[in-house]
Scaffold this active site. Sequence first.
Site, short mmCIF file in Angstrom:
data_model
loop_
_atom_site.label_atom_id
_atom_site.label_comp_id
_atom_site.label_asym_id
_atom_site.label_seq_id
_atom_site.Cartn_x
_atom_site.Cartn_y
_atom_site.Cartn_z
N ARG A 70 -13.44 -0.04 -7.79
CA ARG A 70 -13.33 -1.48 -7.61
C ARG A 70 -14.51 -1.98 -6.78
O ARG A 70 -14.81 -1.42 -5.73
CB ARG A 70 -12.01 -1.85 -6.94
CG ARG A 70 -10.81 -1.39 -7.76
CD ARG A 70 -9.49 -1.76 -7.15
NE ARG A 70 -8.39 -1.17 -7.90
CZ ARG A 70 -7.11 -1.30 -7.60
NH1 ARG A 70 -6.75 -2.03 -6.55
NH2 ARG A 70 -6.18 -0.73 -8.34
N ARG B 129 -10.74 -0.07 2.85
CA ARG B 129 -11.20 -0.80 1.66
C ARG B 129 -12.42 -0.07 1.12
O ARG B 129 -13.52 -0.19 1.66
CB ARG B 129 -11.53 -2.25 2.00
CG ARG B 129 -11.67 -3.14 0.78
CD ARG B 129 -11.75 -4.61 1.20
NE ARG B 129 -10.54 -5.01 1.87
CZ ARG B 129 -9.42 -5.40 1.25
NH1 ARG B 129 -9.37 -5.43 -0.06
NH2 ARG B 129 -8.35 -5.76 1.95
N GLU C 133 -0.84 -1.29 2.69
CA GLU C 133 -0.27 -1.21 1.34
C GLU C 133 -0.67 0.11 0.67
O GLU C 133 -1.85 0.44 0.60
CB GLU C 133 -0.76 -2.37 0.49
CG GLU C 133 -0.28 -2.33 -0.95
CD GLU C 133 -1.14 -3.14 -1.90
OE1 GLU C 133 -1.27 -2.73 -3.07
OE2 GLU C 133 -1.68 -4.17 -1.47
N SER D 81 1.99 -0.87 -5.23
CA SER D 81 2.54 -2.10 -5.78
C SER D 81 3.31 -1.73 -7.03
O SER D 81 2.78 -1.02 -7.90
CB SER D 81 1.42 -3.09 -6.15
OG SER D 81 0.82 -3.62 -5.00
N ARG E 244 -5.01 5.12 1.58
CA ARG E 244 -4.29 4.61 2.75
C ARG E 244 -3.14 5.53 3.16
O ARG E 244 -2.73 5.53 4.32
CB ARG E 244 -3.82 3.19 2.48
CG ARG E 244 -5.00 2.21 2.40
CD ARG E 244 -4.56 0.83 2.01
NE ARG E 244 -5.70 -0.06 1.91
CZ ARG E 244 -5.64 -1.28 1.38
NH1 ARG E 244 -4.48 -1.74 0.91
NH2 ARG E 244 -6.71 -2.05 1.31
#
Length: 427
Positions: free
Chosen positions: A262, A277, A349, A352, A391
């Site tokens: 990403r 990140r 996070e 999801s 994470r």
Amino acid sequence: MIDLQRIRENPDAMKKAIGNKKCQVDIDALLSLDEMRRRIIGDVEGLKSVRNARSQEIAGLKKAKKDAEAAAIMTEMKDLSEKIKDLDVKQATAEEQIQTIMQWIPNVAHESVPHGDSAADNVEIASWGTRPEFDFEPKDHLQLGTALDIIDFPRGAKVAGAGFPVYKGAGALLERALLNFMLDTHSQNGYCEIFPPFLVNKESLFGTGQLPKSQDQMYHIDEDQLYCVPTAEVPVTNLHRDEMFDAEKLPVKYCAYSACFRREAGSYGKDTKGFLRVHEFNKVELVKFAQPENSYAELELLRADAEGIIRALGLSYRVLALCDADMSFAAAKCYDLETWAPGEKKYLEVSSCSNFEDFQARRMNIRYRPKQGEKPRFVHTLNGSGLATARILVTILETYQTKSGTIRVPDVLQPYMRGMKEIGRRN
């Protein structure tokens, strides 16, 4: 993709749903184009009916040897054919414009999704575990990983760029242990393991909803028109593009590992330290294909499977029901799972879990036949991280750190780490 009939029937509700997701789409222009297209279709059908009738008339005149009359009608037919051809072009143009607008319409949030304006309006619905306490000031993952020489961001930046980590020694072993543990667990829970390509075509990214919305987040190989996968959701869900499921085989469940890429465009000002990140990370993805009436029950089961990994690792976490404004473009409902990272002093996070209803299936034309002889229906697609390792690695390092700076290895990972119980600095 939203069903156009749904928009026709309640345009005001659609406008509100689009606004709730902080998107902008001109629904009035869409409906105007749709009305024009349908009017053109009616005109074309009328003209074609006249042409068919006149063709039969010409045949009759030729049979009666009235060639002059037949020739006169044939001249009229040329004008008629030109009108039809012109309308066909206008119809194709209108349909192209309709599709251009339609691809920017986000999925509609499910009625159970909380309404809000930002991530601040997400709702915590569950939590598990106790936050670890220390008799010393806990370090963050970057301090720990650097001191133990198990992660190396500077050398990753040297060979690739910022945001591309290098795992070393026990760090590499821990990363691999996490992936193998997660894949083994999900496989035992009935998911079929897939090892997908890490490059996909434009059609695949459109099918799952990343394109055109998230074009600026993709790593793109211009020469081959291929994209690096942002998640295994893309290749795995597209495995069944343009296919029909047998109803009795649903739900179909897959788990898959992939590296994820990403660009993180627009992340300026966000916390980019260490693994918080990155541009490349590893993730195990869960994907489901379900019948519509069962898809929300399947979402809860998928979420439970993702939570099971976190619990097995002994990490404190919470579950958030995302508000409509914070959900992804394609999701109808989404839960975020966040683990507590004591060194960062915040939740991160790690998963999801989303139900897309038939939004992706319409884009990919994935259907099932409820019963023999019945009209096919679109399946509902679901996915969730099970889990993203970057994470989770942060949380493990910070949760299991000791006063001496070593890292205790969670019990479930020890068999995957050659029996290693503690990570210390290499000699």
